[in-house]
Design an enzyme around this catalytic site. Structure first.
Site, PDB file in Angstrom:
ATOM      1  CB  SER A 139      -5.905  27.340  27.924  1.00 54.28           C
ATOM      2  OG  SER A 139      -5.161  28.037  26.926  1.00 54.28           O
ATOM      3  CE1 TYR A 152      -7.935  23.757  23.546  1.00 58.72           C
ATOM      4  CE2 TYR A 152      -7.039  26.037  23.674  1.00 58.72           C
ATOM      5  CZ  TYR A 152      -6.893  24.919  24.317  1.00 58.72           C
ATOM      6  OH  TYR A 152      -5.978  24.511  24.966  1.00 58.72           O
TER       7      TYR A 152
HETATM    8  P1  NAI Z   1      -2.791  16.093  24.999  1.00 62.91           P
HETATM    9  O1  NAI Z   1      -3.378  16.036  23.506  1.00 62.91           O
HETATM   10  O2  NAI Z   1      -1.826  15.091  25.190  1.00 62.91           O
HETATM   11  O3  NAI Z   1      -3.931  15.417  25.996  1.00 62.91           O
HETATM   12  C1  NAI Z   1      -5.222  15.625  25.693  1.00 62.91           C
HETATM   13  C2  NAI Z   1      -5.783  14.334  26.267  1.00 62.91           C
HETATM   14  O4  NAI Z   1      -7.313  14.565  26.276  1.00 62.91           O
HETATM   15  C3  NAI Z   1      -5.593  13.430  25.432  1.00 62.91           C
HETATM   16  O5  NAI Z   1      -5.205  12.151  26.286  1.00 62.91           O
HETATM   17  C4  NAI Z   1      -6.746  12.730  24.878  1.00 62.91           C
HETATM   18  O6  NAI Z   1      -6.888  11.547  24.602  1.00 62.91           O
HETATM   19  C5  NAI Z   1      -7.890  13.345  25.902  1.00 62.91           C
HETATM   20  N1  NAI Z   1      -9.157  13.331  25.387  1.00 62.91           N
HETATM   21  C6  NAI Z   1      -9.438  14.244  24.217  1.00 62.91           C
HETATM   22  N2  NAI Z   1     -10.792  13.950  24.194  1.00 62.91           N
HETATM   23  C7  NAI Z   1     -11.313  13.134  25.222  1.00 62.91           C
HETATM   24  C8  NAI Z   1     -12.671  12.747  25.551  1.00 62.91           C
HETATM   25  N3  NAI Z   1     -13.554  12.882  24.965  1.00 62.91           N
HETATM   26  N4  NAI Z   1     -12.744  12.091  26.701  1.00 62.91           N
HETATM   27  C9  NAI Z   1     -11.490  11.681  27.638  1.00 62.91           C
HETATM   28  N5  NAI Z   1     -10.413  12.033  27.325  1.00 62.91           N
HETATM   29  C10 NAI Z   1     -10.402  12.620  26.031  1.00 62.91           C
HETATM   30  O7  NAI Z   1      -2.457  17.519  25.156  1.00 62.91           O
HETATM   31  P2  NAI Z   1      -2.250  18.259  26.596  1.00 62.91           P
HETATM   32  O8  NAI Z   1      -1.682  19.531  26.481  1.00 62.91           O
HETATM   33  O9  NAI Z   1      -1.790  17.277  27.880  1.00 62.91           O
HETATM   34  O10 NAI Z   1      -3.692  18.820  27.066  1.00 62.91           O
HETATM   35  C11 NAI Z   1      -4.362  18.620  28.289  1.00 62.91           C
HETATM   36  C12 NAI Z   1      -5.172  19.791  28.493  1.00 62.91           C
HETATM   37  O11 NAI Z   1      -4.282  20.875  28.903  1.00 62.91           O
HETATM   38  C13 NAI Z   1      -6.268  20.212  27.420  1.00 62.91           C
HETATM   39  O12 NAI Z   1      -7.542  20.621  28.418  1.00 62.91           O
HETATM   40  C14 NAI Z   1      -5.633  21.342  26.854  1.00 62.91           C
HETATM   41  O13 NAI Z   1      -6.503  22.073  26.281  1.00 62.91           O
HETATM   42  C15 NAI Z   1      -4.652  21.972  28.042  1.00 62.91           C
HETATM   43  N6  NAI Z   1      -3.785  22.801  27.824  1.00 62.91           N
HETATM   44  C16 NAI Z   1      -2.661  22.490  27.034  1.00 62.91           C
HETATM   45  C17 NAI Z   1      -1.812  23.556  26.706  1.00 62.91           C
HETATM   46  C18 NAI Z   1      -0.391  22.890  26.083  1.00 62.91           C
HETATM   47  O14 NAI Z   1       0.334  23.941  25.687  1.00 62.91           O
HETATM   48  N7  NAI Z   1       0.004  21.604  25.952  1.00 62.91           N
HETATM   49  C19 NAI Z   1      -1.601  24.820  27.430  1.00 62.91           C
HETATM   50  C20 NAI Z   1      -3.215  25.100  28.097  1.00 62.91           C
HETATM   51  C21 NAI Z   1      -4.089  24.400  28.156  1.00 62.91           C
HETATM   52  C1  BGC Z   2      -2.968  25.227  23.414  1.00 56.48           C
HETATM   53  C2  BGC Z   2      -1.612  25.139  22.740  1.00 56.48           C
HETATM   54  C3  BGC Z   2      -0.920  26.531  22.864  1.00 56.48           C
HETATM   55  C4  BGC Z   2      -0.883  27.058  24.157  1.00 56.48           C
HETATM   56  C5  BGC Z   2      -0.165  28.367  24.305  1.00 56.48           C
HETATM   57  C6  BGC Z   2      -2.959  25.996  24.706  1.00 56.48           C
HETATM   58  O1  BGC Z   2      -4.177  26.326  25.292  1.00 56.48           O
HETATM   59  O2  BGC Z   2      -3.584  24.135  23.383  1.00 56.48           O
HETATM   60  O3  BGC Z   2      -1.514  24.817  21.454  1.00 56.48           O
HETATM   61  O4  BGC Z   2       0.540  26.254  22.631  1.00 56.48           O
HETATM   62  O5  BGC Z   2      -2.341  27.164  24.575  1.00 56.48           O
HETATM   63  O6  BGC Z   2      -0.778  29.349  23.167  1.00 56.48           O
END
Ligand code: NAI
Ligand code: BGC
Length: 256
Positions: A139, A152
């Site tokens: 991130s 986080y």
């Molecule tokens: P999301 O919430 O759609 O995806 C997260 C996924 O991880 C979900 O499918 C969830 O079921 C899964 N998950 C959670 N706990 C788990 C576990 N114990 N075992 C297996 N799977 C598990 O949100 P997103 O944004 O797609 O997140 C994916 C990654 O991207 C995360 O690591 C998040 O920190 C990172 N990220 C997201 C950003 C954003 O703005 N959406 C920005 C920076 C990083």
């Molecule tokens: C966080 C989001 C956030 C983004 C930018 C990600 O790592 O999961 O909630 O919007 O960073 O700040």
């Protein structure tokens, strides 16, 4: 290839992108089977160059479940060349009021989970003396502090050092380890602002490019880092964040 947390968001987009490239894709998920099945359906629809997808259940923070998910992937695909550690969660709380169960859960999924999966992939690459790629989803909060989200921020900071340590330790064996650092992306983790125009405008005011990102824009960076186009890159975090790490607040001269 195996992508963790692939039933939604960036993980789903990444699975679909790799399917479009013709990869065998193991879709890991931990809770909602229907969401993983939807990812599989989108993978199938994206394929023009062959390959197939499987769904492997498992909580990445649980050693036994991670071992089982890898064993199933290896058995059904006959090998693994790319791991994408994508699963992640966040919990908001003032730092002085953090519940330790929440703290442990965030570190358990984001940090311990990423390492457990990396360790399984490394076992496989090393045992077969074969090259491999491990990519992590960190991130911008790997380097930008996120008040109210200390667990986080800590977990994403840890991903940087895991990336650099594993990259150095295994560089001589043809194993590359890199990380993608997304900015604000339209996914379920951001439901709090994605559907609220005022909150979304506030998020966009912190982004020099003036807009939030789409999951496919992060999947594209994973595709690049997994490919031979990135054959000389290891130990790096590549930020894909519309310039968020450049500190939008300082875009006008303010101090001289
Ligand atoms: P999301 O919430 O759609 O995806 C997260 C996924 O991880 C979900 O499918 C969830 O079921 C899964 N998950 C959670 N706990 C788990 C576990 N114990 N075992 C297996 N799977 C598990 O949100 P997103 O944004 O797609 O997140 C994916 C990654 O991207 C995360 O690591 C998040 O920190 C990172 N990220 C997201 C950003 C954003 O703005 N959406 C920005 C920076 C990083
Ligand atoms: C966080 C989001 C956030 C983004 C930018 C990600 O790592 O999961 O909630 O919007 O960073 O700040």
């Amino acid at each position: 290839m195996l992508v963790t947390g692939a039933s939604t968001g960036i993980g789903r987009a990444t699975a679909v992108r790799f399917a479009a490239e013709g990869a065998n894709v193991a879709i890991n998920y931990s809770r909602k089977t229907a969401e993983a099945e939807e990812t599989a359906r989108q993978c199938q629809a994206a394929r023009t160059r062959g390959g197939r997808e499987i769904i492997v259940k498992g909580d990445v923070s649980d050693e036994a479940q991670v071992k089982a998910a890898f064993a199933e992937t290896l058995a059904r695909f006959g090998g693994l060349d790319v791991l994408i550690n994508n699963a992640g969660i966040q919990k908001e709380s003032p730092s002085d009021e953090v519940e330790m169960a929440d703290f442990d859960r965030v570190l358990g999924v984001n940090m311990r989970g990423a390492f457990l999966c990396a360790r399984e992939a490394l076992h496989h690459f090393v045992a077969l003396k074969k090259p491999g790629v491990i990519l992590n989803n960190s991130s911008v909060h790997e380097i930008i502090p996120k008040p109210g989200f200390v667990s986080y921020s800590m977990s994403k900071g840890a991903i940087e050092n895991m990336t650099r340590t594993l990259a150095l330790e295994y560089a001589g064996r043809g194993i590359r380890v890199n990380t993608v650092g997304p900015g604000a992306i339209v996914t379920p983790i951001n439901d709090a602002w994605v559907h609220d125009p005022k909150a979304r405008a506030n998020v966009e005011s912190h982004i020099p490019m003036g807009r939030v990102g789409q999951p496919g824009e992060i999947a594209a960076v994973f595709a690049f880092l997994a490919s031979d186009e990135a054959s000389y890159i290891t130990g790096q975090t590549l930020y894909a964040c519309g310039g968020m790490t450049l500190f939008a607040e300082f875009r006008e001269n303010w101090a001289s």
